[in-house]
Write a protein that holds these residues in place. Structure first.
Motif, mmCIF file in Angstrom:
data_model
loop_
_atom_site.group_PDB
_atom_site.id
_atom_site.type_symbol
_atom_site.label_atom_id
_atom_site.label_comp_id
_atom_site.label_asym_id
_atom_site.label_seq_id
_atom_site.Cartn_x
_atom_site.Cartn_y
_atom_site.Cartn_z
ATOM 1 N N VAL A 95 17.196 33.745 42.220
ATOM 2 C CA VAL A 95 17.672 33.567 40.848
ATOM 3 C C VAL A 95 19.173 33.830 40.809
ATOM 4 C CG1 VAL A 95 17.479 34.388 38.462
ATOM 5 C CG2 VAL A 95 15.445 34.295 39.914
ATOM 6 N N THR A 96 19.912 32.929 40.161
ATOM 7 C CA THR A 96 21.361 33.067 40.044
ATOM 8 C C THR A 96 21.725 33.433 38.609
ATOM 9 O OG1 THR A 96 21.689 31.448 41.803
ATOM 10 C CG2 THR A 96 23.567 31.879 40.358
ATOM 11 N N LYS A 97 22.548 34.475 38.474
ATOM 12 C CA LYS A 97 22.990 34.944 37.157
ATOM 13 C C LYS A 97 24.495 35.151 37.176
ATOM 14 C CE LYS A 97 19.039 35.515 35.039
ATOM 15 N NZ LYS A 97 18.685 34.915 33.795
ATOM 16 N N GLU A 98 25.127 34.857 36.027
ATOM 17 C CA GLU A 98 26.552 35.150 35.891
ATOM 18 C C GLU A 98 26.733 36.638 35.627
ATOM 19 O OE1 GLU A 98 28.865 32.645 33.405
ATOM 20 O OE2 GLU A 98 28.050 30.822 34.280
ATOM 21 N N ILE A 99 27.844 37.162 36.140
ATOM 22 C CA ILE A 99 28.099 38.593 36.022
ATOM 23 C C ILE A 99 29.604 38.841 36.014
ATOM 24 C CG2 ILE A 99 27.956 38.920 38.519
ATOM 25 C CD1 ILE A 99 26.689 41.645 38.008
ATOM 26 N N GLU A 100 30.026 39.887 35.331
ATOM 27 C CA GLU A 100 31.404 40.370 35.393
ATOM 28 C C GLU A 100 31.380 41.756 36.002
ATOM 29 O OE1 GLU A 100 33.845 40.317 31.914
ATOM 30 O OE2 GLU A 100 33.732 38.148 31.739
ATOM 31 N N ILE A 101 32.255 41.975 36.974
ATOM 32 C CA ILE A 101 32.279 43.238 37.708
ATOM 33 C C ILE A 101 33.672 43.844 37.606
ATOM 34 C CG2 ILE A 101 31.976 44.331 39.950
ATOM 35 C CD1 ILE A 101 30.235 41.896 40.725
ATOM 36 N N LYS A 102 33.732 45.092 37.211
ATOM 37 C CA LYS A 102 34.994 45.836 37.193
ATOM 38 C C LYS A 102 35.169 46.454 38.573
ATOM 39 C CE LYS A 102 36.971 49.593 34.559
ATOM 40 N NZ LYS A 102 36.778 50.422 33.363
ATOM 41 N N THR A 103 36.305 46.205 39.182
ATOM 42 C CA THR A 103 36.536 46.646 40.553
ATOM 43 C C THR A 103 37.927 47.259 40.690
ATOM 44 O OG1 THR A 103 36.666 45.885 42.850
ATOM 45 C CG2 THR A 103 37.247 44.312 41.180
ATOM 46 N N THR A 104 38.079 48.092 41.686
ATOM 47 C CA THR A 104 39.379 48.676 42.012
ATOM 48 C C THR A 104 39.824 48.094 43.350
ATOM 49 O OG1 THR A 104 38.851 50.720 40.850
ATOM 50 C CG2 THR A 104 40.639 50.814 42.449
ATOM 51 N N ILE A 105 41.050 47.602 43.390
ATOM 52 C CA ILE A 105 41.623 47.046 44.622
ATOM 53 C C ILE A 105 42.800 47.922 45.027
ATOM 54 C CG2 ILE A 105 42.733 45.056 45.698
ATOM 55 C CD1 ILE A 105 41.329 43.308 43.592
ATOM 56 N N GLN A 106 42.782 48.342 46.283
ATOM 57 C CA GLN A 106 43.864 49.175 46.790
ATOM 58 C C GLN A 106 44.352 48.607 48.113
ATOM 59 O OE1 GLN A 106 42.870 53.303 47.082
ATOM 60 N NE2 GLN A 106 44.936 53.895 47.673
ATOM 61 N N LYS A 107 45.662 48.454 48.227
ATOM 62 C CA LYS A 107 46.254 47.940 49.465
ATOM 63 C C LYS A 107 46.636 49.110 50.358
ATOM 64 C CE LYS A 107 49.707 44.869 51.408
ATOM 65 N NZ LYS A 107 49.137 45.040 52.693
ATOM 66 N N THR A 108 46.289 48.980 51.641
ATOM 67 C CA THR A 108 46.766 49.920 52.648
ATOM 68 C C THR A 108 47.761 49.149 53.511
ATOM 69 O OG1 THR A 108 44.961 49.396 54.160
ATOM 70 C CG2 THR A 108 44.593 51.208 52.610
ATOM 71 N N SER A 109 48.139 49.685 54.635
ATOM 72 C CA SER A 109 49.170 49.041 55.448
ATOM 73 C C SER A 109 48.829 47.601 55.816
ATOM 74 C CB SER A 109 49.445 49.863 56.706
ATOM 75 O OG SER A 109 48.263 49.973 57.466
ATOM 76 N N ASP A 110 47.625 47.342 56.302
ATOM 77 C CA ASP A 110 47.284 45.980 56.722
ATOM 78 C C ASP A 110 45.952 45.498 56.151
ATOM 79 O OD1 ASP A 110 45.626 47.631 58.150
ATOM 80 O OD2 ASP A 110 45.765 46.488 60.013
ATOM 81 N N SER A 111 45.430 46.210 55.175
ATOM 82 C CA SER A 111 44.130 45.830 54.643
ATOM 83 C C SER A 111 44.066 46.056 53.136
ATOM 84 C CB SER A 111 43.025 46.634 55.338
ATOM 85 O OG SER A 111 43.131 48.005 55.004
#
Length: 181
Positions: free
Chosen positions: A121-137
């Motif tokens: 089953v496929t459902k639409e969703i909104e996800i709150k996420t945190t993105i953090q940059k490190t040196s190479d990732s």
């Protein structure tokens, strides 16, 4: 098996677009928690594959449902045989779009809008996420709730008090630059 999962993820993107702008998480982590009056249900999957393209603001992830690890073998068996039916629906996928671009290297909260497919089953969703940059990732973390009934997962009435109607899902991906080998 990892090459097969990578092929599935890459199929979400055009082959000509695989350049240095994409990042890959080969061992992402997804956990879920289901509160229950008798015994809480918790599982972890450390074999989640995901690709992130900041230029296109696209993200895709796939995981094998049998890769979830439970504290008790019986929980693992019931999860795969009675609820998720892993023989019929072996994987879960997510395809989404970051609603904003990455502004700088500081940790940022972003919304991702997309489609999650579980149990066929496929459902639409909104996800709150945190993105953090490190040196190479990049590290991407977040959590969201999934109503069990939205994915046609049948819970016998006798067990309905033992399994939560809404499951908390948490994720953690560390993305490294994708190298086209």
């Amino acid at each position: 098996m990892n090459k097969l999962r990578l092929l599935v993820i890459l199929s979400f993107f055009k082959v000509g677009d695989i350049l240095g702008q994409q990042f890959i998480a080969r061992q992402g982590q997804v956990t879920f928690f289901s509160y229950a009056s008798v015994e809480n249900i918790e599982a972890k999957n450390n074999q989640v594959l995901s690709i992130l393209d900041f230029d296109k603001k696209e993200i895709a992830a796939t995981m094998l449902m049998r890769a979830f690890v439970f504290k008790k073998d019986l929980m693992h068996e019931h999860f795969n045989e009675s609820y998720i039916e892993s023989d019929i629906f072996p994987k879960a996928t997510f395809e989404g779009t970051l609603l904003e671009g990455l502004e700088n290297a500081a940790p940022q909260t972003q919304l991702i809008k997309g489609k999650v497919t579980i149990h066929g089953v496929t459902k639409e969703i909104e996800i709150k996420t945190t993105i953090q940059k490190t040196s190479d990732s990049y590290n991407l973390t977040g959590e969201f709730n999934l109503p069990v009934h939205d994915f046609n997962i049948k819970i016998p009435p006798i067990l309905s008090n033992n399994i939560a109607k809404i499951v908390l899902v948490k994720f953690n991906f560390q993305y490294l630059p994708y190298e086209n080998n």
